[in-house]
Design an enzyme around this catalytic site. Structure first.
Site, short mmCIF file in Angstrom:
data_model
loop_
_atom_site.label_atom_id
_atom_site.label_comp_id
_atom_site.label_asym_id
_atom_site.label_seq_id
_atom_site.Cartn_x
_atom_site.Cartn_y
_atom_site.Cartn_z
CB SER A 138 63.84 121.34 -9.87
OG SER A 138 63.80 120.47 -8.78
N GLY A 139 63.80 118.18 -11.18
CA GLY A 139 62.98 117.00 -11.37
C GLY A 139 63.08 116.42 -12.77
CG ASN A 168 63.41 115.72 -7.64
OD1 ASN A 168 63.10 114.57 -7.27
ND2 ASN A 168 64.54 115.98 -8.26
CB THR A 217 70.67 113.66 -9.74
OG1 THR A 217 70.74 115.06 -9.46
CG2 THR A 217 71.57 112.91 -8.79
N GLY A 249 68.47 122.11 -10.54
CA GLY A 249 67.76 122.60 -11.71
C GLY A 249 66.95 123.86 -11.42
CB SER A 270 65.11 118.43 -5.02
OG SER A 270 65.55 119.56 -5.73
CB SER A 271 70.67 118.14 -6.55
OG SER A 271 70.54 116.93 -7.23
CD GLU A 275 64.47 125.13 -6.58
OE1 GLU A 275 64.36 123.90 -6.64
OE2 GLU A 275 64.91 125.71 -5.59
N1 ATP Z 1 65.96 107.80 -16.53
C1 ATP Z 1 65.09 107.67 -15.53
N2 ATP Z 1 64.44 106.52 -15.33
C2 ATP Z 1 63.55 106.38 -14.33
N3 ATP Z 1 63.23 107.36 -13.46
C3 ATP Z 1 63.85 108.55 -13.60
C4 ATP Z 1 64.81 108.77 -14.64
N4 ATP Z 1 65.24 110.04 -14.53
C5 ATP Z 1 64.61 110.57 -13.47
N5 ATP Z 1 63.76 109.69 -12.90
C6 ATP Z 1 62.88 109.91 -11.73
O1 ATP Z 1 62.74 111.30 -11.52
C7 ATP Z 1 63.20 111.68 -10.23
C8 ATP Z 1 63.88 113.04 -10.32
O2 ATP Z 1 65.07 112.93 -11.05
P1 ATP Z 1 66.40 113.67 -10.59
O3 ATP Z 1 66.51 113.67 -9.11
O4 ATP Z 1 67.51 113.13 -11.39
O5 ATP Z 1 66.06 115.17 -11.04
P2 ATP Z 1 67.06 116.41 -11.13
O6 ATP Z 1 66.98 116.88 -12.53
O7 ATP Z 1 68.39 116.02 -10.60
O8 ATP Z 1 66.33 117.48 -10.20
P3 ATP Z 1 66.96 118.57 -9.18
O9 ATP Z 1 67.36 119.74 -10.02
O10 ATP Z 1 65.80 118.88 -8.29
O11 ATP Z 1 68.09 117.93 -8.48
C9 ATP Z 1 64.12 110.55 -9.79
O12 ATP Z 1 64.14 110.41 -8.38
C10 ATP Z 1 63.48 109.35 -10.45
O13 ATP Z 1 62.41 108.89 -9.67
MG MG Z 2 69.50 116.55 -9.03
#
Ligand code: ATP
Ligand code: MG
Ligand code: NAG
Ligand code: NAG
Length: 595
Positions: A170-171, A219, A175, A445, A222-223, A447
């Site tokens: 997660s994070g 996060n 996404t 993700g 977070s999805s 967690e």
């Molecule tokens: N390539 C990137 N460039 C800039 N910032 C990023 C990038 N990837 C992620 N982030 C930052 O990290 C945060 C978390 O990323 P994201 O929401 O995609 O995580 P996730 O893997 O989908 O987590 P979860 O499993 O909780 O959904 C985003 O809101 C953004 O601020």
């Molecule tokens: Mg996500």
């Protein structure tokens, strides 16, 4: 990766460099000042800070510290180019690329590894997309666009459907990465006849995020659901539509958030827009005022303007062709859920409870949902019971009434969520026959929190399954590659997480025991927990009991050990709602379905 491969004793000779485990830095570097002599089981080392160290090799394992790669290799854009492919080597290579050159992407064979930079980098503009278009993966810097290009190219060239699978805790940035991949396809494949279909495919993202993402302590975005979207292409490889499937929305969040967490973004967006004339009838106020949005005591996220985000959500709905009046119905149901959360239940002796039919929030809820108030008040505090011979109505305690209220709220939200998914799918359905597709999978993700419950268990189980899929696929593909190139190879012994999956899903495993317990009239979280200890403690190395608790269990997942509290598992697994309550509300939601 088997680090033992390259760890022949001869390589641990004078001047060889190794990695030592370190409690602070995880790994630190050292150099041998003498050849390693097997007899002494001692390495004479010089640390980078100048200290000397005599390192005793564990006589049971005989494991020598992993070797460092020559400097010339460090910073490679494909990890498979490293001479020594061990954990510290991988971490060090990725770190060097990121710290020295702000490069967040690295390949590991066919896999792209991404580091979350937590800042916006200028590497996603349209000109960069065009730079990757038509190029070979090997000729360009590692990038999510290169992976997307590869999928697009293979779909076009080999007439093969493709999927991009994004995994990570997660994070990690799943996404965000999934969205960049989708943007790539939208940019490189101008749509056919229908105007802006690719724009509409992208517009589904902010809607799904508003309704399915929330702030957790890991996060801010977070999805809380899994999503698999298939983007459809015609014969000329132009986007013609899309279809998504969602997996297991975290319903419990609708009625409860842990400290410093939030409910789904959309509730805060609505509250931040409550002053708008079109929302006046919803009688909303600050998110602080509603039980379902104030339990985390964190109504505002740094850098997020919920009012502005509401505009984006509305714009996305409109772009998708879901008009103002349909949208208002959605917002109306969401507002109703918030009012439901503030419906107070009065406690009476003898396991009875009541709600006054003129309770303000109940009246607004019923008004917004179009259900009769007196009946609603009655069925929130009563339950119909069925025996073999008769049906009768019984009062319920305040606790049960409140739980019933929350179950109703979760039910309505989940129905609304899947209705919206259905709506989006309808809008994105292509008029002509789809020739091929590229799928993108983005789940919640892995967690682990201070307190972990049924939700974390389900999320981590999904990640465990995905990890297995990944192992099988990657190793299978790699081996096929070797065979094609006629390279001699030995089967690499990779970490197989089947035992952990068995622990969860096999007969008499965690889920089986849970389902059985749910069928028992006297079943409880505690007895289930006891049965797990009895059945699993000795059988499965991935199962443990915490030393200081009889109401929790530990699972050794591929990513980490996680301690789950048994409390609440049965209730969440049963997920029951009072049929009489949904009877009224269902009419309304069913009416939405028809349109
Ligand atoms: N390539 C990137 N460039 C800039 N910032 C990023 C990038 N990837 C992620 N982030 C930052 O990290 C945060 C978390 O990323 P994201 O929401 O995609 O995580 P996730 O893997 O989908 O987590 P979860 O499993 O909780 O959904 C985003 O809101 C953004 O601020
Ligand atoms: Mg996500
Ligand atoms: C979540 O991400 C979307 C798109 O990246 C962004 O518009 C929104 O502001 C983010 N929300 C939060 C709470 O971070
Ligand atoms: C790809 O998917 C489409 C459906 O979208 C299907 O009709 C087609 O047969 C699939 N192609 C291959 C090669 O499997």
């Amino acid at each position: 990766v088997d680090s033992q491969f390259d760890q022949s004793y001869a390589t641990h000779s004078c001047n060889a460099r190794v990695w030592l485990p370190d409690p602070v830095e995880v790994w630190k570097s050292a150099k041998l000042v003498k050849d390693y002599a097997t007899a002494t089981k001692t390495l004479f080392l010089l640390l980078d800070d100048g200290t000397e160290l005599e390192y005793k090799v564990d006589p049971h394992t005989n494991n020598l510290p992993p070797l460092r790669n020559p400097n010339i290799l460090v910073g490679e854009n494909d990890l498979t180019a490293l001479s020594y492919l061990n954990e510290p080597a991988v971490l060090h290579n990725i770190k060097v690329r990121f710290i020295d050159s702000k490069l967040i992407y690295t390949y590991c064979g066919i896999v792209l590894v991404a580091v979350n930079p937590y800042e916006s980098l200028p590497i996603y503009e349209a000109d960069i997309i065009h730079a990757y278009r038509g190029q070979d993966m090997a000729d360009m810097d590692p990038h999510i666009f290169a992976v997307a290009e590869e999928a697009y190219k293979q779909m076009a060239r080999d007439q093969q459907n493709q999927s991009i699978i994004v995994s990570g805790e997660s994070g990690a940035g799943k996404t965000v990465s999934a969205k960049y991949a989708m943007r790539y396809f939208a940019t490189v494949s101008g749509s056919s006849g229908e105007a802006d279909i690719e724009e509409r495919v992208l517009a589904s993202n902010p809607i799904m995020e508003a309704l399915g993402n929330a702030k957790t302590t890991r996060n801010d975005n977070s999805s809380r659901f899994g999503k698999y979207i298939e983007i459809g292409f015609d014969k000329k490889h132009r986007i013609i539509g899309a279809h998504m499937r969602t997996y297991l929305l975290e319903k419990s969040r609708v009625v409860f958030q842990a400290h410093e967490e939030r409910n789904y973004h959309i509730f805060y967006q609505l509250c931040a827009s409550s002053h708008l004339p079109e929302f006046k009838d919803f009688k909303l106020g600050d998110a602080d005022d509603f039980h379902y949005t104030n339990q985390g005591h964190y109504p505002v996220i740094d850098g997020v303007d919920d009012g502005k985000d509401m505009c984006s959500t509305r714009r996305a709905f409109s772009l998708l062709g879901i008009g103002e009046s349909h949208q208002m119905e959605i917002y109306q149901i969401l507002a109703a859920i918030l009012h439901l959360s503030n419906v107070d239940v009065k406690d009476h002796s003898g396991d009875r409870s009541s709600i006054s039919p003129d309770n303000f929030h109940l009246v607004v809820f019923c008004d917004l949902m179009g259900v009769p108030c007196e009946e609603m008040a009655h069925w929130l505090c009563h339950r119909k019971l069925q025996t073999t011979t008769e049906t009768y109505v019984k009062g319920v305690s305040k606790t049960n009434a409140v739980n019933g209220r929350d179950a109703l709220a979760k039910h309505i939200y989940a129905r609304l969520f899947s209705w919206i998914v259905g709506c989006i799918n309808n809008v994105l359905k292509s008029a002509v026959k789809q020739h091929s597709f590229i799928g993108v999978l983005d789940i919640y993700g892995f967690e682990t929190f201070d307190t972990n419950s049924f939700e974390q268990f389900c999320i981590n189980y999904a990640n465990e399954k995905l990890q297995q899929q990944f192992n099988l696929h990657v190793f299978k593909l790699e081996q096929e590659e070797y065979m094609k190139e006629e390279i001699p190879w030995t089967l690499i012994d990779f970490y197989d997480n089947q035992p952990c999956i068995n622990l969860i899903e096999a007969k008499l495993g965690i889920l089986d025991l849970l389902d059985e317990e749910c069928k028992m009239p006297q079943g409880s979280d505690d007895t289930w927990c006891q049965k797990m200890y009895n059945n699993l403690l000795k059988q499965n190395a991935h199962f443990d009991k915490p030393r200081l608790s009889n109401r929790a269990f530990i699972v050794h997942h591929f990513a980490d050990k996680v301690e789950y509290q048994c409390d609440g598992f049965l209730e969440k697994n049963k997920d029951t709602v009072n049929e009489e309550q949904i009877h009224f509300c269902a009419i309304y939601i069913a009416a939405c379905h028809m349109r």
